[in-house]
Design a protein around this motif. Structure first.
Motif, PDB file in Angstrom:
ATOM      1  N   MET A  12      42.064  14.575  47.969  1.00 58.03           N
ATOM      2  CA  MET A  12      41.101  13.555  48.349  1.00 58.03           C
ATOM      3  C   MET A  12      40.989  13.480  49.867  1.00 58.03           C
ATOM      4  O   MET A  12      41.992  13.453  50.574  1.00 58.03           O
ATOM      5  N   GLY A  13      39.752  13.462  50.355  1.00 54.79           N
ATOM      6  CA  GLY A  13      39.526  13.457  51.794  1.00 54.79           C
ATOM      7  C   GLY A  13      39.462  14.847  52.393  1.00 54.79           C
ATOM      8  O   GLY A  13      39.192  15.001  53.584  1.00 54.79           O
ATOM      9  N   MET A  14      39.699  15.868  51.588  1.00 55.92           N
ATOM     10  CA  MET A  14      39.543  17.255  52.023  1.00 55.92           C
ATOM     11  C   MET A  14      38.107  17.699  51.737  1.00 55.92           C
ATOM     12  O   MET A  14      37.367  17.018  51.018  1.00 55.92           O
ATOM     13  N   PRO A  15      37.675  18.837  52.304  1.00 52.75           N
ATOM     14  CA  PRO A  15      36.277  19.267  52.137  1.00 52.75           C
ATOM     15  C   PRO A  15      35.847  19.354  50.676  1.00 52.75           C
ATOM     16  O   PRO A  15      36.595  19.826  49.820  1.00 52.75           O
ATOM     17  N   ILE A  16      34.641  18.872  50.400  1.00 56.30           N
ATOM     18  CA  ILE A  16      34.024  19.008  49.082  1.00 56.30           C
ATOM     19  C   ILE A  16      33.212  20.298  49.073  1.00 56.30           C
ATOM     20  O   ILE A  16      32.410  20.549  49.985  1.00 56.30           O
ATOM     21  N   VAL A  17      33.402  21.134  48.067  1.00 58.74           N
ATOM     22  CA  VAL A  17      32.747  22.433  47.988  1.00 58.74           C
ATOM     23  C   VAL A  17      31.455  22.307  47.182  1.00 58.74           C
ATOM     24  O   VAL A  17      31.499  21.866  46.028  1.00 58.74           O
ATOM     25  N   PRO A  18      30.297  22.657  47.756  1.00 52.83           N
ATOM     26  CA  PRO A  18      29.042  22.609  46.994  1.00 52.83           C
ATOM     27  C   PRO A  18      29.110  23.502  45.763  1.00 52.83           C
ATOM     28  O   PRO A  18      29.848  24.495  45.737  1.00 52.83           O
ATOM     29  N   ALA A  19      28.345  23.157  44.759  1.00 50.74           N
ATOM     30  CA  ALA A  19      28.389  23.887  43.488  1.00 50.74           C
ATOM     31  C   ALA A  19      28.024  25.360  43.657  1.00 50.74           C
ATOM     32  O   ALA A  19      28.549  26.220  42.939  1.00 50.74           O
ATOM     33  N   ASP A  20      27.129  25.669  44.598  1.00 53.32           N
ATOM     34  CA  ASP A  20      26.658  27.054  44.752  1.00 53.32           C
ATOM     35  C   ASP A  20      27.378  27.821  45.857  1.00 53.32           C
ATOM     36  O   ASP A  20      27.004  28.944  46.186  1.00 53.32           O
ATOM     37  N   ALA A  21      28.416  27.245  46.450  1.00 57.02           N
ATOM     38  CA  ALA A  21      29.132  27.911  47.539  1.00 57.02           C
ATOM     39  C   ALA A  21      29.943  29.086  47.007  1.00 57.02           C
ATOM     40  O   ALA A  21      30.440  29.053  45.883  1.00 57.02           O
ATOM     41  N   LYS A  22      30.066  30.124  47.837  1.00 55.49           N
ATOM     42  CA  LYS A  22      30.844  31.295  47.461  1.00 55.49           C
ATOM     43  C   LYS A  22      32.044  31.406  48.392  1.00 55.49           C
ATOM     44  O   LYS A  22      31.892  31.626  49.586  1.00 55.49           O
ATOM     45  N   LEU A  23      33.237  31.216  47.822  1.00 52.65           N
ATOM     46  CA  LEU A  23      34.471  31.284  48.593  1.00 52.65           C
ATOM     47  C   LEU A  23      35.467  32.185  47.879  1.00 52.65           C
ATOM     48  O   LEU A  23      35.511  32.213  46.650  1.00 52.65           O
ATOM     49  N   ASP A  24      36.240  32.933  48.645  1.00 55.54           N
ATOM     50  CA  ASP A  24      37.290  33.733  48.037  1.00 55.54           C
ATOM     51  C   ASP A  24      38.442  32.828  47.626  1.00 55.54           C
ATOM     52  O   ASP A  24      38.506  31.656  48.018  1.00 55.54           O
ATOM     53  N   PHE A  25      39.362  33.357  46.847  1.00 53.02           N
ATOM     54  CA  PHE A  25      40.451  32.551  46.295  1.00 53.02           C
ATOM     55  C   PHE A  25      41.274  31.880  47.383  1.00 53.02           C
ATOM     56  O   PHE A  25      41.565  30.680  47.314  1.00 53.02           O
ATOM     57  N   LEU A  26      41.678  32.638  48.399  1.00 51.58           N
ATOM     58  CA  LEU A  26      42.526  32.080  49.455  1.00 51.58           C
ATOM     59  C   LEU A  26      41.839  30.927  50.162  1.00 51.58           C
ATOM     60  O   LEU A  26      42.417  29.843  50.326  1.00 51.58           O
ATOM     61  N   ALA A  27      40.598  31.121  50.575  1.00 54.94           N
ATOM     62  CA  ALA A  27      39.884  30.099  51.341  1.00 54.94           C
ATOM     63  C   ALA A  27      39.664  28.835  50.525  1.00 54.94           C
ATOM     64  O   ALA A  27      39.869  27.725  51.019  1.00 54.94           O
TER      65      ALA A  27
END
Length: 355
Positions: free
Chosen positions: A245-260
Protein backbone atom coordinates in the motif's frame (compact mmCIF):
# COMPACT_ATOMS: atom_id res chain seq x y z
CA UNK A 1 29.51 -3.45 -6.22
CA UNK A 2 30.93 -6.88 -6.98
CA UNK A 3 32.45 -7.69 -10.39
CA UNK A 4 29.68 -10.20 -11.05
CA UNK A 5 27.01 -7.61 -10.35
CA UNK A 6 28.84 -4.96 -12.37
CA UNK A 7 28.70 -7.21 -15.42
CA UNK A 8 24.91 -7.29 -15.11
CA UNK A 9 24.59 -3.57 -15.82
CA UNK A 10 23.30 -3.12 -19.34
CA UNK A 11 21.90 -6.64 -19.57
CA UNK A 12 18.17 -7.27 -20.10
CA UNK A 13 16.43 -7.49 -16.73
CA UNK A 14 15.11 -10.97 -17.47
CA UNK A 15 18.61 -12.33 -18.05
CA UNK A 16 19.94 -10.49 -15.01
CA UNK A 17 17.25 -12.05 -12.79
CA UNK A 18 18.31 -15.48 -13.99
CA UNK A 19 21.83 -14.65 -12.85
CA UNK A 20 20.50 -13.41 -9.48
CA UNK A 21 18.52 -16.63 -9.02
CA UNK A 22 21.64 -18.67 -9.72
CA UNK A 23 23.55 -16.63 -7.13
CA UNK A 24 20.82 -17.16 -4.54
CA UNK A 25 20.62 -20.88 -5.25
CA UNK A 26 24.41 -21.28 -5.06
CA UNK A 27 24.34 -19.62 -1.63
CA UNK A 28 21.85 -22.29 -0.50
CA UNK A 29 19.11 -19.76 0.24
CA UNK A 30 16.38 -21.78 -1.47
CA UNK A 31 17.00 -24.82 0.72
CA UNK A 32 14.48 -25.84 3.39
CA UNK A 33 14.94 -24.86 7.05
CA UNK A 34 12.71 -27.48 8.62
CA UNK A 35 14.10 -27.19 12.15
CA UNK A 36 13.32 -23.44 12.20
CA UNK A 37 9.66 -24.12 11.46
CA UNK A 38 9.52 -26.99 13.97
CA UNK A 39 10.79 -24.61 16.66
CA UNK A 40 8.37 -21.82 15.66
CA UNK A 41 5.39 -24.20 15.61
CA UNK A 42 6.41 -25.73 18.94
CA UNK A 43 6.76 -22.27 20.48
CA UNK A 44 3.29 -21.29 19.31
CA UNK A 45 1.76 -24.49 20.68
CA UNK A 46 3.44 -23.77 24.02
CA UNK A 47 2.03 -20.24 23.86
CA UNK A 48 -1.45 -21.70 23.37
CA UNK A 49 -0.87 -23.91 26.40
CA UNK A 50 0.17 -20.88 28.42
CA UNK A 51 -2.97 -19.00 27.40
CA UNK A 52 -5.15 -21.98 28.33
CA UNK A 53 -3.43 -22.14 31.72
CA UNK A 54 -3.99 -18.41 32.21
CA UNK A 55 -7.68 -18.77 31.38
CA UNK A 56 -8.07 -21.54 33.96
CA UNK A 57 -6.23 -19.62 36.67
CA UNK A 58 -8.03 -16.31 36.12
CA UNK A 59 -11.52 -17.78 36.30
CA UNK A 60 -14.47 -15.40 35.86
CA UNK A 61 -12.41 -12.23 35.72
CA UNK A 62 -12.41 -9.44 33.15
CA UNK A 63 -8.64 -9.91 33.06
CA UNK A 64 -9.56 -12.74 30.70
CA UNK A 65 -9.64 -10.09 27.98
CA UNK A 66 -5.84 -10.00 28.24
CA UNK A 67 -5.88 -13.71 27.41
CA UNK A 68 -8.19 -12.97 24.48
CA UNK A 69 -5.73 -10.41 23.13
CA UNK A 70 -2.83 -12.83 23.55
CA UNK A 71 -4.82 -15.51 21.71
CA UNK A 72 -5.41 -13.11 18.82
CA UNK A 73 -1.66 -12.51 18.54
CA UNK A 74 -0.79 -16.21 18.61
CA UNK A 75 -3.46 -17.15 16.04
CA UNK A 76 -2.04 -14.50 13.70
CA UNK A 77 1.37 -16.12 14.02
CA UNK A 78 -0.24 -19.43 13.01
CA UNK A 79 -1.70 -17.62 9.99
CA UNK A 80 1.83 -16.47 9.08
CA UNK A 81 2.97 -20.10 9.12
CA UNK A 82 -0.01 -21.05 6.94
CA UNK A 83 1.03 -18.34 4.51
CA UNK A 84 4.55 -19.76 4.38
CA UNK A 85 3.25 -23.28 3.80
CA UNK A 86 1.15 -21.99 0.89
CA UNK A 87 4.39 -20.72 -0.69
CA UNK A 88 6.14 -24.10 -0.24
CA UNK A 89 8.58 -22.56 2.23
CA UNK A 90 8.35 -25.25 4.91
CA UNK A 91 8.64 -28.62 3.13
CA UNK A 92 10.12 -29.69 -0.19
CA UNK A 93 6.94 -31.62 -1.02
CA UNK A 94 3.94 -29.68 -2.30
CA UNK A 95 1.53 -32.16 -0.69
CA UNK A 96 3.23 -31.84 2.69
CA UNK A 97 3.01 -28.05 2.48
CA UNK A 98 -0.67 -28.19 1.53
CA UNK A 99 -1.53 -30.57 4.35
CA UNK A 100 0.32 -28.52 6.94
CA UNK A 101 -1.02 -25.28 5.44
CA UNK A 102 -4.62 -26.44 5.78
CA UNK A 103 -4.09 -27.46 9.38
CA UNK A 104 -2.39 -24.16 10.22
CA UNK A 105 -4.76 -21.88 8.29
CA UNK A 106 -8.07 -23.67 8.81
CA UNK A 107 -7.57 -25.54 12.07
CA UNK A 108 -5.69 -22.87 13.98
CA UNK A 109 -6.34 -19.49 12.30
CA UNK A 110 -9.87 -20.28 11.06
CA UNK A 111 -9.21 -19.20 7.47
CA UNK A 112 -9.91 -21.11 4.27
CA UNK A 113 -6.62 -22.33 2.83
CA UNK A 114 -8.02 -22.80 -0.69
CA UNK A 115 -9.52 -19.28 -0.71
CA UNK A 116 -6.27 -17.79 0.52
CA UNK A 117 -4.19 -19.75 -2.03
CA UNK A 118 -6.36 -18.63 -4.94
CA UNK A 119 -6.40 -14.99 -3.90
CA UNK A 120 -2.76 -14.75 -2.87
CA UNK A 121 -1.45 -16.50 -5.99
CA UNK A 122 -3.20 -13.88 -8.13
CA UNK A 123 -1.68 -11.14 -6.00
CA UNK A 124 1.85 -12.49 -6.39
CA UNK A 125 1.43 -12.78 -10.13
CA UNK A 126 0.44 -9.13 -10.55
CA UNK A 127 1.09 -7.07 -7.42
CA UNK A 128 -0.66 -3.68 -7.45
CA UNK A 129 -1.83 -4.17 -11.04
CA UNK A 130 -5.27 -2.69 -11.70
CA UNK A 131 -7.85 -5.35 -12.53
CA UNK A 132 -5.57 -8.28 -11.72
CA UNK A 133 -4.45 -7.91 -8.11
CA UNK A 134 -7.38 -8.85 -5.83
CA UNK A 135 -5.70 -7.03 -2.94
CA UNK A 136 -6.41 -3.65 -4.54
CA UNK A 137 -9.90 -4.48 -5.82
CA UNK A 138 -12.68 -2.13 -4.70
CA UNK A 139 -13.92 -3.01 -1.22
CA UNK A 140 -14.50 -1.07 1.98
CA UNK A 141 -11.14 0.59 1.23
CA UNK A 142 -10.44 2.03 -2.24
CA UNK A 143 -6.89 1.93 -3.60
CA UNK A 144 -7.29 3.69 -6.95
CA UNK A 145 -9.06 6.93 -7.86
CA UNK A 146 -11.47 5.28 -10.30
CA UNK A 147 -12.82 2.93 -7.62
CA UNK A 148 -13.10 5.70 -5.04
CA UNK A 149 -15.09 7.86 -7.44
CA UNK A 150 -17.71 5.08 -7.77
CA UNK A 151 -18.42 4.89 -4.04
CA UNK A 152 -21.77 6.30 -2.96
CA UNK A 153 -23.80 6.55 0.22
CA UNK A 154 -22.25 5.08 3.34
CA UNK A 155 -19.38 3.62 1.30
CA UNK A 156 -18.64 7.03 -0.14
CA UNK A 157 -18.66 8.48 3.38
CA UNK A 158 -16.13 5.86 4.48
CA UNK A 159 -13.95 6.29 1.40
CA UNK A 160 -13.66 10.04 1.86
CA UNK A 161 -12.38 9.39 5.37
CA UNK A 162 -10.61 6.08 4.77
CA UNK A 163 -7.22 7.30 5.97
CA UNK A 164 -8.71 8.31 9.32
CA UNK A 165 -10.83 5.17 9.54
CA UNK A 166 -8.12 2.74 8.42
CA UNK A 167 -6.98 1.55 11.86
CA UNK A 168 -10.52 1.32 13.32
CA UNK A 169 -11.58 -0.71 10.29
CA UNK A 170 -8.73 -3.15 10.90
CA UNK A 171 -10.46 -4.12 14.14
CA UNK A 172 -13.22 -5.63 11.98
CA UNK A 173 -10.85 -7.41 9.60
CA UNK A 174 -10.86 -10.62 11.64
CA UNK A 175 -14.62 -11.02 11.21
CA UNK A 176 -14.27 -10.11 7.52
CA UNK A 177 -11.59 -12.76 6.90
CA UNK A 178 -13.64 -15.48 8.58
CA UNK A 179 -16.78 -14.53 6.64
CA UNK A 180 -14.95 -14.45 3.31
CA UNK A 181 -13.49 -17.86 4.05
CA UNK A 182 -16.94 -19.36 4.61
CA UNK A 183 -18.44 -17.54 1.60
CA UNK A 184 -15.66 -18.83 -0.67
CA UNK A 185 -16.18 -22.40 0.51
CA UNK A 186 -19.96 -22.18 0.00
CA UNK A 187 -19.71 -20.52 -3.42
CA UNK A 188 -20.66 -22.36 -6.59
CA UNK A 189 -17.99 -23.99 -8.69
CA UNK A 190 -15.12 -26.31 -7.85
CA UNK A 191 -13.24 -25.61 -4.61
CA UNK A 192 -10.29 -27.82 -3.76
CA UNK A 193 -10.70 -29.44 -0.35
CA UNK A 194 -14.14 -27.85 0.19
CA UNK A 195 -15.64 -30.63 2.34
CA UNK A 196 -12.47 -31.07 4.40
CA UNK A 197 -12.13 -27.34 5.10
CA UNK A 198 -15.81 -26.82 5.91
CA UNK A 199 -15.69 -29.72 8.35
CA UNK A 200 -12.53 -28.45 10.02
CA UNK A 201 -13.85 -24.86 10.16
CA UNK A 202 -17.14 -26.02 11.66
CA UNK A 203 -15.33 -28.16 14.22
CA UNK A 204 -12.97 -25.32 15.14
CA UNK A 205 -15.66 -22.68 15.55
CA UNK A 206 -18.00 -25.07 17.34
CA UNK A 207 -15.42 -26.23 19.90
CA UNK A 208 -13.98 -22.74 20.39
CA UNK A 209 -17.29 -20.94 20.83
CA UNK A 210 -18.74 -23.83 22.82
CA UNK A 211 -15.89 -23.75 25.32
CA UNK A 212 -16.08 -19.97 25.70
CA UNK A 213 -19.81 -19.89 26.41
CA UNK A 214 -19.54 -22.92 28.68
CA UNK A 215 -16.66 -21.53 30.77
CA UNK A 216 -17.71 -17.86 30.97
CA UNK A 217 -20.96 -15.94 31.53
CA UNK A 218 -22.63 -14.83 28.31
CA UNK A 219 -21.33 -11.24 28.36
CA UNK A 220 -17.77 -12.21 29.22
CA UNK A 221 -17.70 -14.93 26.55
CA UNK A 222 -18.93 -12.47 23.92
CA UNK A 223 -16.36 -9.89 25.03
CA UNK A 224 -13.57 -12.49 24.92
CA UNK A 225 -14.52 -13.50 21.38
CA UNK A 226 -14.81 -9.86 20.30
CA UNK A 227 -11.39 -8.90 21.64
CA UNK A 228 -9.73 -11.96 20.12
CA UNK A 229 -11.23 -11.25 16.69
CA UNK A 230 -10.34 -7.55 16.90
CA UNK A 231 -6.71 -8.26 17.80
CA UNK A 232 -6.45 -10.98 15.14
CA UNK A 233 -7.85 -8.73 12.42
CA UNK A 234 -5.81 -5.71 13.45
CA UNK A 235 -2.57 -7.69 13.62
CA UNK A 236 -3.19 -9.37 10.24
CA UNK A 237 -4.03 -6.09 8.52
CA UNK A 238 -1.25 -4.20 10.28
CA UNK A 239 1.34 -6.75 9.06
CA UNK A 240 0.20 -6.99 5.44
CA UNK A 241 -0.75 -3.35 4.74
CA UNK A 242 2.73 -1.76 4.55
CA UNK A 243 3.99 -4.35 2.07
CA UNK A 244 2.41 -2.76 -1.01
CA UNK A 245 0.00 0.00 0.00
CA UNK A 246 1.34 3.39 -1.02
CA UNK A 247 3.66 1.82 -3.59
CA UNK A 248 3.20 2.45 -7.35
CA UNK A 249 -0.07 1.24 -8.88
CA UNK A 250 0.52 -0.59 -12.17
CA UNK A 251 -1.92 0.23 -15.02
CA UNK A 252 -3.78 -2.75 -16.44
CA UNK A 253 -2.05 -2.46 -19.84
CA UNK A 254 1.50 -1.83 -18.56
CA UNK A 255 4.25 -4.20 -19.62
CA UNK A 256 6.84 -4.96 -16.94
CA UNK A 257 9.32 -7.78 -16.56
CA UNK A 258 9.16 -9.99 -13.48
CA UNK A 259 11.99 -8.28 -11.58
CA UNK A 260 10.71 -4.74 -12.12
CA UNK A 261 7.06 -5.42 -11.29
CA UNK A 262 7.92 -7.27 -8.08
CA UNK A 263 10.56 -4.86 -6.77
CA UNK A 264 8.89 -1.57 -7.73
CA UNK A 265 5.59 -2.46 -6.06
CA UNK A 266 7.02 -3.92 -2.83
CA UNK A 267 8.37 -2.29 0.31
CA UNK A 268 10.74 -3.73 2.92
CA UNK A 269 10.48 -2.72 6.57
CA UNK A 270 13.67 -2.21 8.56
CA UNK A 271 14.00 -3.70 12.04
CA UNK A 272 16.00 -6.89 11.68
CA UNK A 273 15.25 -9.97 13.74
CA UNK A 274 12.48 -8.53 15.92
CA UNK A 275 10.63 -6.98 12.99
CA UNK A 276 10.82 -10.35 11.24
CA UNK A 277 9.29 -12.00 14.32
CA UNK A 278 6.58 -9.35 14.51
CA UNK A 279 5.66 -9.55 10.83
CA UNK A 280 6.31 -13.23 10.18
CA UNK A 281 9.02 -12.43 7.63
CA UNK A 282 6.76 -10.11 5.64
CA UNK A 283 9.17 -7.27 6.38
CA UNK A 284 11.38 -8.70 3.61
CA UNK A 285 8.62 -8.23 1.06
CA UNK A 286 10.87 -7.54 -1.93
CA UNK A 287 12.80 -10.77 -1.47
CA UNK A 288 9.62 -12.69 -0.69
CA UNK A 289 8.06 -11.59 -3.97
CA UNK A 290 11.16 -12.39 -6.00
CA UNK A 291 11.62 -15.80 -4.33
CA UNK A 292 8.22 -16.82 -2.87
CA UNK A 293 9.42 -20.28 -1.80
CA UNK A 294 12.45 -18.97 0.11
CA UNK A 295 12.20 -19.88 3.83
CA UNK A 296 11.88 -17.00 6.27
CA UNK A 297 15.38 -17.34 7.84
CA UNK A 298 17.06 -16.88 4.44
CA UNK A 299 15.26 -13.70 3.41
CA UNK A 300 17.63 -11.46 5.39
CA UNK A 301 20.66 -12.94 3.64
CA UNK A 302 19.04 -12.62 0.22
CA UNK A 303 18.31 -8.94 0.92
CA UNK A 304 21.99 -7.99 0.53
CA UNK A 305 22.22 -9.71 -2.86
CA UNK A 306 18.95 -8.25 -4.11
CA UNK A 307 19.80 -4.69 -3.04
CA UNK A 308 23.17 -4.84 -4.79
CA UNK A 309 21.54 -6.33 -7.88
CA UNK A 310 18.89 -3.61 -8.04
CA UNK A 311 21.48 -0.87 -7.46
CA UNK A 312 23.55 -2.14 -10.39
CA UNK A 313 20.51 -2.15 -12.68
CA UNK A 314 19.08 1.14 -11.38
CA UNK A 315 15.84 -0.56 -10.27
CA UNK A 316 14.23 1.33 -7.34
CA UNK A 317 14.46 -0.71 -4.14
CA UNK A 318 12.28 0.58 -1.31
CA UNK A 319 13.16 -0.04 2.31
CA UNK A 320 12.04 2.12 5.23
CA UNK A 321 11.04 1.97 8.88
CA UNK A 322 7.53 1.04 9.95
CA UNK A 323 6.48 4.57 10.91
CA UNK A 324 7.51 6.03 7.54
CA UNK A 325 5.82 3.14 5.74
CA UNK A 326 2.55 3.88 7.48
CA UNK A 327 2.82 7.58 6.71
CA UNK A 328 3.03 6.60 3.04
CA UNK A 329 0.10 4.19 3.40
CA UNK A 330 -2.16 6.78 5.04
CA UNK A 331 -1.11 9.53 2.63
CA UNK A 332 -2.03 7.29 -0.31
CA UNK A 333 -5.41 6.36 1.18
CA UNK A 334 -6.11 10.00 1.91
CA UNK A 335 -5.24 11.10 -1.63
CA UNK A 336 -7.38 8.36 -3.19
CA UNK A 337 -10.23 9.24 -0.84
CA UNK A 338 -10.38 12.70 -2.43
CA UNK A 339 -11.79 11.07 -5.58
CA UNK A 340 -14.96 10.23 -3.62
CA UNK A 341 -15.32 13.77 -2.31
CA UNK A 342 -18.87 15.04 -2.03
CA UNK A 343 -19.09 18.43 -3.84
CA UNK A 344 -21.01 19.79 -0.85
CA UNK A 345 -18.22 18.94 1.63
CA UNK A 346 -16.76 21.88 3.50
CA UNK A 347 -13.63 23.05 1.58
CA UNK A 348 -11.96 24.17 4.81
CA UNK A 349 -12.33 20.69 6.29
CA UNK A 350 -10.74 19.16 3.19
CA UNK A 351 -7.57 21.13 3.79
CA UNK A 352 -6.83 19.07 6.90
CA UNK A 353 -5.00 16.16 5.27
CA UNK A 354 -2.29 13.64 6.09
CA UNK A 355 1.15 14.69 4.94
Amino acid sequence: MSRATARLAGQPLTRSFTALTAQVRTAGLLGRTRMFYVLVFSGLVLALGGIATGIILLGESWLQLLMAGALGLVLTQFAFLGHEASHRQIFASGKANDRSGRILAVGFAGLSYSWWMTKHTRHHGNPNRVGKDPDIARDTISFVDEDAAKQRGIMGFITRRQAWLFFPLLLLEGVNLHLKSVQALLARGPVKGRAWELTLLGLRFGVYAGLLFWIFPLGMAAAFLGVQLAVFGFYMGFSFAPNHMGMPIVPADAKLDFLAKQVRTSRNIRGGFWMSVLMGGLNYQVEHHLFPSMPRPHLRKARTMVREHCRALDVPYTETNLAHAYRSVLAHLDRVGLAARDPFDCPAAQNIRFS
